[in-house]
Design a protein around this motif. Structure first.
Motif, PDB file in Angstrom:
ATOM      1  N   LEU A 135      27.554 -45.125  29.953  1.00 42.61           N
ATOM      2  CA  LEU A 135      27.238 -46.442  30.501  1.00 42.61           C
ATOM      3  C   LEU A 135      27.171 -46.426  32.025  1.00 42.61           C
ATOM      4  O   LEU A 135      26.231 -46.965  32.620  1.00 42.61           O
ATOM      5  N   ILE A 136      28.163 -45.827  32.675  1.00 42.75           N
ATOM      6  CA  ILE A 136      28.161 -45.870  34.140  1.00 42.75           C
ATOM      7  C   ILE A 136      27.067 -44.993  34.723  1.00 42.75           C
ATOM      8  O   ILE A 136      26.503 -45.309  35.775  1.00 42.75           O
ATOM      9  N   GLU A 137      26.747 -43.889  34.056  1.00 47.25           N
ATOM     10  CA  GLU A 137      25.628 -43.066  34.520  1.00 47.25           C
ATOM     11  C   GLU A 137      24.321 -43.847  34.420  1.00 47.25           C
ATOM     12  O   GLU A 137      23.439 -43.702  35.264  1.00 47.25           O
ATOM     13  N   THR A 138      24.217 -44.676  33.407  1.00 50.50           N
ATOM     14  CA  THR A 138      22.988 -45.444  33.179  1.00 50.50           C
ATOM     15  C   THR A 138      22.909 -46.686  34.069  1.00 50.50           C
ATOM     16  O   THR A 138      21.856 -46.989  34.635  1.00 50.50           O
ATOM     17  N   LEU A 139      24.034 -47.385  34.217  1.00 51.27           N
ATOM     18  CA  LEU A 139      24.025 -48.695  34.869  1.00 51.27           C
ATOM     19  C   LEU A 139      24.523 -48.679  36.317  1.00 51.27           C
ATOM     20  O   LEU A 139      24.265 -49.628  37.058  1.00 51.27           O
ATOM     21  N   TRP A 140      25.220 -47.646  36.725  1.00 43.94           N
ATOM     22  CA  TRP A 140      25.745 -47.587  38.087  1.00 43.94           C
ATOM     23  C   TRP A 140      24.931 -46.667  38.995  1.00 43.94           C
ATOM     24  O   TRP A 140      24.563 -47.035  40.098  1.00 43.94           O
ATOM     25  N   GLY A 141      24.728 -45.443  38.559  1.00 44.65           N
ATOM     26  CA  GLY A 141      24.119 -44.445  39.416  1.00 44.65           C
ATOM     27  C   GLY A 141      25.167 -43.653  40.174  1.00 44.65           C
ATOM     28  O   GLY A 141      26.357 -44.015  40.226  1.00 44.65           O
ATOM     29  N   LYS A 142      24.754 -42.557  40.783  1.00 42.00           N
ATOM     30  CA  LYS A 142      25.685 -41.605  41.401  1.00 42.00           C
ATOM     31  C   LYS A 142      26.460 -42.199  42.584  1.00 42.00           C
ATOM     32  O   LYS A 142      27.644 -41.932  42.747  1.00 42.00           O
ATOM     33  N   LYS A 143      25.782 -42.980  43.411  1.00 39.44           N
ATOM     34  CA  LYS A 143      26.459 -43.519  44.596  1.00 39.44           C
ATOM     35  C   LYS A 143      27.623 -44.415  44.200  1.00 39.44           C
ATOM     36  O   LYS A 143      28.730 -44.297  44.749  1.00 39.44           O
ATOM     37  N   ARG A 144      27.410 -45.309  43.250  1.00 39.69           N
ATOM     38  CA  ARG A 144      28.480 -46.209  42.819  1.00 39.69           C
ATOM     39  C   ARG A 144      29.582 -45.452  42.100  1.00 39.69           C
ATOM     40  O   ARG A 144      30.772 -45.753  42.277  1.00 39.69           O
ATOM     41  N   ILE A 145      29.206 -44.460  41.294  1.00 38.97           N
ATOM     42  CA  ILE A 145      30.227 -43.659  40.619  1.00 38.97           C
ATOM     43  C   ILE A 145      31.123 -42.973  41.640  1.00 38.97           C
ATOM     44  O   ILE A 145      32.346 -42.979  41.507  1.00 38.97           O
ATOM     45  N   MET A 146      30.533 -42.379  42.653  1.00 42.31           N
ATOM     46  CA  MET A 146      31.334 -41.714  43.684  1.00 42.31           C
ATOM     47  C   MET A 146      32.213 -42.715  44.419  1.00 42.31           C
ATOM     48  O   MET A 146      33.389 -42.435  44.723  1.00 42.31           O
ATOM     49  N   GLU A 147      31.688 -43.887  44.726  1.00 45.65           N
ATOM     50  CA  GLU A 147      32.463 -44.910  45.426  1.00 45.65           C
ATOM     51  C   GLU A 147      33.687 -45.322  44.620  1.00 45.65           C
ATOM     52  O   GLU A 147      34.808 -45.399  45.151  1.00 45.65           O
ATOM     53  N   VAL A 148      33.486 -45.583  43.332  1.00 47.23           N
ATOM     54  CA  VAL A 148      34.608 -45.981  42.482  1.00 47.23           C
ATOM     55  C   VAL A 148      35.597 -44.832  42.330  1.00 47.23           C
ATOM     56  O   VAL A 148      36.817 -45.029  42.391  1.00 47.23           O
ATOM     57  N   TYR A 149      35.082 -43.624  42.151  1.00 50.29           N
ATOM     58  CA  TYR A 149      35.963 -42.468  41.987  1.00 50.29           C
ATOM     59  C   TYR A 149      36.881 -42.288  43.195  1.00 50.29           C
ATOM     60  O   TYR A 149      38.090 -42.089  43.054  1.00 50.29           O
ATOM     61  N   LEU A 150      36.307 -42.357  44.388  1.00 50.02           N
ATOM     62  CA  LEU A 150      37.095 -42.128  45.600  1.00 50.02           C
ATOM     63  C   LEU A 150      38.099 -43.246  45.865  1.00 50.02           C
ATOM     64  O   LEU A 150      39.044 -43.060  46.630  1.00 50.02           O
ATOM     65  N   ASN A 151      37.907 -44.390  45.224  1.00 54.48           N
ATOM     66  CA  ASN A 151      38.872 -45.480  45.356  1.00 54.48           C
ATOM     67  C   ASN A 151      39.888 -45.511  44.222  1.00 54.48           C
ATOM     68  O   ASN A 151      40.934 -46.150  44.355  1.00 54.48           O
ATOM     69  N   ALA A 152      39.584 -44.836  43.113  1.00 56.07           N
ATOM     70  CA  ALA A 152      40.453 -44.896  41.936  1.00 56.07           C
ATOM     71  C   ALA A 152      41.229 -43.612  41.678  1.00 56.07           C
ATOM     72  O   ALA A 152      42.148 -43.606  40.858  1.00 56.07           O
ATOM     73  N   MET A 153      40.874 -42.514  42.332  1.00 60.29           N
ATOM     74  CA  MET A 153      41.527 -41.235  42.065  1.00 60.29           C
ATOM     75  C   MET A 153      43.014 -41.313  42.393  1.00 60.29           C
ATOM     76  O   MET A 153      43.430 -41.890  43.399  1.00 60.29           O
ATOM     77  N   GLU A 154      43.821 -40.728  41.534  1.00 63.15           N
ATOM     78  CA  GLU A 154      45.278 -40.726  41.721  1.00 63.15           C
ATOM     79  C   GLU A 154      45.657 -39.561  42.623  1.00 63.15           C
ATOM     80  O   GLU A 154      45.376 -38.407  42.322  1.00 63.15           O
ATOM     81  N   VAL A 155      46.316 -39.846  43.745  1.00 65.90           N
ATOM     82  CA  VAL A 155      46.652 -38.810  44.715  1.00 65.90           C
ATOM     83  C   VAL A 155      48.156 -38.635  44.895  1.00 65.90           C
ATOM     84  O   VAL A 155      48.601 -37.740  45.621  1.00 65.90           O
ATOM     85  N   MET A 184      42.869 -31.084  51.480  1.00 66.65           N
ATOM     86  CA  MET A 184      44.233 -31.172  50.983  1.00 66.65           C
ATOM     87  C   MET A 184      44.362 -32.274  49.933  1.00 66.65           C
ATOM     88  O   MET A 184      45.046 -32.092  48.905  1.00 66.65           O
ATOM     89  N   ILE A 185      43.711 -33.396  50.159  1.00 66.03           N
ATOM     90  CA  ILE A 185      43.722 -34.475  49.165  1.00 66.03           C
ATOM     91  C   ILE A 185      43.075 -33.996  47.871  1.00 66.03           C
ATOM     92  O   ILE A 185      43.596 -34.210  46.778  1.00 66.03           O
ATOM     93  N   ALA A 186      41.930 -33.331  47.986  1.00 70.28           N
ATOM     94  CA  ALA A 186      41.230 -32.832  46.801  1.00 70.28           C
ATOM     95  C   ALA A 186      42.061 -31.804  46.046  1.00 70.28           C
ATOM     96  O   ALA A 186      41.972 -31.705  44.816  1.00 70.28           O
ATOM     97  N   THR A 187      42.889 -31.078  46.752  1.00 73.73           N
ATOM     98  CA  THR A 187      43.713 -30.042  46.131  1.00 73.73           C
ATOM     99  C   THR A 187      44.699 -30.615  45.123  1.00 73.73           C
ATOM    100  O   THR A 187      45.001 -29.985  44.108  1.00 73.73           O
ATOM    101  N   VAL A 188      45.201 -31.824  45.379  1.00 70.20           N
ATOM    102  CA  VAL A 188      46.224 -32.390  44.485  1.00 70.20           C
ATOM    103  C   VAL A 188      45.618 -33.082  43.261  1.00 70.20           C
ATOM    104  O   VAL A 188      46.345 -33.404  42.319  1.00 70.20           O
ATOM    105  N   LEU A 189      44.321 -33.318  43.249  1.00 71.91           N
ATOM    106  CA  LEU A 189      43.716 -34.127  42.186  1.00 71.91           C
ATOM    107  C   LEU A 189      43.938 -33.589  40.770  1.00 71.91           C
ATOM    108  O   LEU A 189      44.131 -34.386  39.847  1.00 71.91           O
TER     109      LEU A 189
END
Length: 223
Positions: A135-155, A184-189
């Protein structure tokens, strides 16, 4: 049985309509609450300090952070349609030949999980995650997916997103993260419960340097 079958049809229609509607709403609204965060909060109990997940738009997040997560989590993010079949095949082969469990979830799959699912590892959750990934690949697109991911990732414990990580651990903003800080942030993901940004281990230090090297080899994602 006739009524049960009719009920199942109605429930299926309701789920389909409500899920599509929810995905469309979150295409535009900040995603600050989710089942994932709610379950994490419940699991932490009284020691949980409350979620820190300030929302920032993608254009306010350093490109270094984008490159870091692509380098570590999903090299083919810009070209796949939600699922990296080559990574899945490699994961199965390594598990069969070496008994090694290798992660194959794409950024799109992780975004679907962090936004619409719980942290459980059941097959049901995997199925729901896959459904929302489509659904998100179809209705959001890559830019929105990346935006949500970078705001929702648990660090870290109760800490979600690039902005919270930047402020809490580096005394800066998401837009000013350096390559080393983003790495360093990406390392802990892969394991934010075990690897802590406030006290990086020797492994984390080595890994983050490797991530910086990988970042330099990747082209900048063009959304």
């Amino acid at each position: 049985m006739k009524y049960l079958g009719r009920l199942l049809i109605y429930l299926s229609i309701f789920f389909a309509v409500s899920s599509v509607g929810c995905v469309l709403i979150f295409r535009f609204l900040p995603v600050t609450v989710s089942p994932y965060k709610a379950v994490r909060s419940w699991e932490a109990g009284r020691t949980f300090r409350g979620p820190r997940s300030p929302w920032v738009p993608l254009d306010k997040i350093s490109e270094n952070m984008v490159r870091a997560v692509v380098a570590t989590e999903d090299n083919n993010f810009m070209t796949h349609r939600g699922f990296d079949l080559d990574a899945i095949k490699l994961a199965f082969e390594e598990r069969r030949e070496r008994g090694r469990v290798r992660g194959a979830s794409t950024i799109s799959q992780q975004t679907a999980k962090n936004t619409f699912c719980t942290p459980s590892g059941t097959w049901l959750r995997k199925g729901v995650e896959s459904y929302f990934t489509v659904l998100i690949e179809t209705l959001w697109g890559k830019k929105r997916i990346m935006e949500v991911y970078l705001n929702a990732m648990e660090v870290g414990p109760g800490v979600y997103g690039a902005q919270a990580a930047a402020v809490d651990y580096f005394a800066t903003s998401a837009g000013d993260l350096s390559p080393a800080q983003a790495a360093m942030i990406a390392t802990v993901l892969p394991n934010p419960g075990r690897m802590r940004l406030e006290n990086p281990s020797a492994y984390m230090q080595r890994r983050s340097k490797q991530v910086v090297s990988l970042m330099n080899k990747l082209p900048a994602p063009e959304f």
